[in-house]
Design an enzyme around this catalytic site. Structure first.
Site, PDB file in Angstrom:
ATOM      1  N   ASP A 101       6.046   4.559   4.832  1.00  0.00           N
ATOM      2  CA  ASP A 101       7.018   3.603   5.363  1.00  0.00           C
ATOM      3  C   ASP A 101       7.069   2.318   4.547  1.00  0.00           C
ATOM      4  O   ASP A 101       7.895   1.450   4.806  1.00  0.00           O
ATOM      5  CB  ASP A 101       6.730   3.298   6.844  1.00  0.00           C
ATOM      6  CG  ASP A 101       5.308   2.858   7.112  1.00  0.00           C
ATOM      7  OD1 ASP A 101       4.385   3.382   6.454  1.00  0.00           O
ATOM      8  OD2 ASP A 101       5.097   2.001   7.991  1.00  0.00           O
ATOM      9  N   HIS A 102       6.215   2.217   3.535  1.00  0.00           N
ATOM     10  CA  HIS A 102       6.201   1.026   2.677  1.00  0.00           C
ATOM     11  C   HIS A 102       6.592   1.332   1.232  1.00  0.00           C
ATOM     12  O   HIS A 102       6.654   0.413   0.418  1.00  0.00           O
ATOM     13  CB  HIS A 102       4.816   0.386   2.703  1.00  0.00           C
ATOM     14  CG  HIS A 102       4.422  -0.110   4.053  1.00  0.00           C
ATOM     15  ND1 HIS A 102       4.551  -1.432   4.438  1.00  0.00           N
ATOM     16  CD2 HIS A 102       3.932   0.546   5.135  1.00  0.00           C
ATOM     17  CE1 HIS A 102       4.145  -1.567   5.693  1.00  0.00           C
ATOM     18  NE2 HIS A 102       3.767  -0.376   6.137  1.00  0.00           N
ATOM     19  N   HIS A 161       1.390   3.930   2.004  1.00  0.00           N
ATOM     20  CA  HIS A 161       1.857   4.716   3.134  1.00  0.00           C
ATOM     21  C   HIS A 161       3.373   4.800   3.031  1.00  0.00           C
ATOM     22  O   HIS A 161       4.034   3.854   2.582  1.00  0.00           O
ATOM     23  CB  HIS A 161       1.425   4.086   4.458  1.00  0.00           C
ATOM     24  CG  HIS A 161       0.013   4.424   4.828  1.00  0.00           C
ATOM     25  ND1 HIS A 161      -0.762   3.636   5.651  1.00  0.00           N
ATOM     26  CD2 HIS A 161      -0.778   5.486   4.485  1.00  0.00           C
ATOM     27  CE1 HIS A 161      -1.965   4.195   5.804  1.00  0.00           C
ATOM     28  NE2 HIS A 161      -1.990   5.305   5.103  1.00  0.00           N
ATOM     29  N   HIS A 181       0.857  -1.186   0.000  1.00  0.00           N
ATOM     30  CA  HIS A 181       0.000   0.000   0.000  1.00  0.00           C
ATOM     31  C   HIS A 181       0.888   1.230   0.000  1.00  0.00           C
ATOM     32  O   HIS A 181       2.112   1.133   0.158  1.00  0.00           O
ATOM     33  CB  HIS A 181      -0.953  -0.004   1.199  1.00  0.00           C
ATOM     34  CG  HIS A 181      -0.269   0.097   2.525  1.00  0.00           C
ATOM     35  ND1 HIS A 181       0.540  -0.901   3.040  1.00  0.00           N
ATOM     36  CD2 HIS A 181      -0.242   1.097   3.451  1.00  0.00           C
ATOM     37  CE1 HIS A 181       1.000  -0.533   4.219  1.00  0.00           C
ATOM     38  NE2 HIS A 181       0.558   0.674   4.491  1.00  0.00           N
ATOM     39  N   ASP A 233       0.291  -4.141   6.744  1.00  0.00           N
ATOM     40  CA  ASP A 233      -0.673  -3.397   7.540  1.00  0.00           C
ATOM     41  C   ASP A 233      -2.128  -3.815   7.297  1.00  0.00           C
ATOM     42  O   ASP A 233      -2.680  -3.592   6.213  1.00  0.00           O
ATOM     43  CB  ASP A 233      -0.528  -1.906   7.248  1.00  0.00           C
ATOM     44  CG  ASP A 233       0.868  -1.406   7.561  1.00  0.00           C
ATOM     45  OD1 ASP A 233       1.781  -2.228   7.700  1.00  0.00           O
ATOM     46  OD2 ASP A 233       1.034  -0.179   7.658  1.00  0.00           O
ATOM     47  N   HIS A 254      -7.155  -2.179   5.703  1.00  0.00           N
ATOM     48  CA  HIS A 254      -6.351  -1.058   6.187  1.00  0.00           C
ATOM     49  C   HIS A 254      -7.061   0.225   5.771  1.00  0.00           C
ATOM     50  O   HIS A 254      -7.910   0.185   4.863  1.00  0.00           O
ATOM     51  CB  HIS A 254      -4.942  -1.138   5.575  1.00  0.00           C
ATOM     52  CG  HIS A 254      -3.908  -0.347   6.284  1.00  0.00           C
ATOM     53  ND1 HIS A 254      -3.691  -0.437   7.636  1.00  0.00           N
ATOM     54  CD2 HIS A 254      -3.001   0.583   5.818  1.00  0.00           C
ATOM     55  CE1 HIS A 254      -2.714   0.383   7.980  1.00  0.00           C
ATOM     56  NE2 HIS A 254      -2.275   1.008   6.899  1.00  0.00           N
ATOM     57  N   HIS A 260       7.601  -5.042  11.539  1.00  0.00           N
ATOM     58  CA  HIS A 260       6.823  -3.795  11.506  1.00  0.00           C
ATOM     59  C   HIS A 260       6.415  -3.384  12.918  1.00  0.00           C
ATOM     60  O   HIS A 260       5.257  -3.221  13.239  1.00  0.00           O
ATOM     61  CB  HIS A 260       5.587  -3.960  10.609  1.00  0.00           C
ATOM     62  CG  HIS A 260       4.936  -2.664  10.215  1.00  0.00           C
ATOM     63  ND1 HIS A 260       3.970  -2.065  10.974  1.00  0.00           N
ATOM     64  CD2 HIS A 260       5.119  -1.875   9.132  1.00  0.00           C
ATOM     65  CE1 HIS A 260       3.563  -0.949  10.371  1.00  0.00           C
ATOM     66  NE2 HIS A 260       4.262  -0.816   9.251  1.00  0.00           N
TER      67      HIS A 260
END
Length: 312
Positions: free
Chosen positions: A67-68, A65, A63, A208, A141, A266
């Protein structure tokens, strides 16, 4: 070095720490490299782990976000700098196609690598090659998210003694594997007579998400499950509110899905003792648990034996 292993590049969540970089995971699978969720700093982590840009054949983003995915610009630009000779396929939720396009061209560079975007539109098989069948399943999510699963087809292991008994050798072994039977010594010899089943291996990547059908579909029968456990069980309410799992929930998934080796990752920066994640997962799952650390390597377990009752 194992031909099938997970190289952990980062294990943090929203905020990196002194010990944990943002996400990043490279699965080595018989010479093919699958790079999952390259967060900020992934290019440097790859250098630290001895992973070259040429090792990557696919990029898979769960996805969008930060941090990914904020490591995508550096990784893709490095591919062009190093002139990666093979095409690299990028998979990500189709709803984030604009994000991927912006990340891919976040700054000016001389593009020489061939990166082919393949947005994931619906769940199911998204690719199939010599590595196996690559699947995507939706997660729960706050933004659209997918988890990924690599499934190797079941095969067979030839038994040399039985082959010799029937006088089968050389190219005829390959013929028997392709056709399923052949004539030898005046009779028809079937593949089942000279082999035993070889269960295919399975890898699952779950980031997530709250608990949902997709989590269990991805983890089903996995030899190696990489799964987020952002929160400890005492913060289950926070986990639900923000669309995440707890360590105990990750352990429960592993138990119910017949997982063999569980990799927790994570982790929220709010916790100082990573051992607590393993302890809480172990309340539900009696198998092997790895509390991931940056730059570690986790081998895919050896194959299940044919007829193993734990296989799914």
């Amino acid at each position: 070095m194992s031909s099938r292993e997970l190289v952990v590049l980062g294990t943090g969540s929203q905020t990196p720490t002194r010990r944990r970089n943002h996400n990043g995971y490279l699965l080595r699978w018989d010479g093919v490299g699958l790079l999952f969720d390259p967060g900020e700093g992934t290019q440097r982590q790859m250098i630290m782990a001895g992973v070259a840009a040429t090792d990557v054949n696919r990029i898979l983003i769960s996805h969008f976000h930060g941090d990914h995915c904020l490591g995508v610009p550096g990784v893709i630009q490095r591919m062009s700098l190093d002139r990666v000779p093979h095409p690299v396929y990028a998979h990500f939720p189709a709803s984030g196609a604009d994000y991927f396009a912006r990340l891919r061209h976040a700054s000016s560079y001389h593009e020489t690598a061939t990166v082919i975007a393949q947005p994931v539109v619906s769940p199911g098989v998204i690719a199939a090659d010599r590595s196996g069948r690559l699947e995507a399943h939706p997660l729960d999510h706050p933004v659209p998210a997918f988890g990924y699963r690599l499934v190797e087809p079941d095969g067979c292991r030839m038994l040399p003694e039985r082959l010799r008994r029937h006088g089968i050798s050389g190219p005829r072994v390959g013929e028997l594997q392709r056709e399923g039977s052949l004539r030898a010594g005046g009779r028809t010899v079937t593949l089942e007579e000279v082999s035993v089943p070889r269960p295919g291996q399975r890898f699952a990547f779950v980031m997530d998400t709250r608990l949902c059908e997709g989590v269990f579909a991805l983890a089903d029968g996995a030899d190696l499950l990489v799964i987020e456990s952002t929160f400890l069980d005492q913060d289950a309410r926070l986990a639900r509110d923000f669309g995440h799992l707890t360590a105990g929930e990750a352990g429960r998934v592993a138990r119910e899905c017949g997982v063999r080796r569980l990799v927790l990752t994570h982790f929220s920066q709010r916790y100082s003792d990573p051992a607590l994640f393993g302890a809480q997962a172990a309340r539900h799952f009696a198998g092997e648990i790895v509390v991931a650390e940056d730059l570690t390597r986790v081998p895919v377990p050896s194959r299940r034996r044919a007829g193993d009752l734990s296989s799914k």
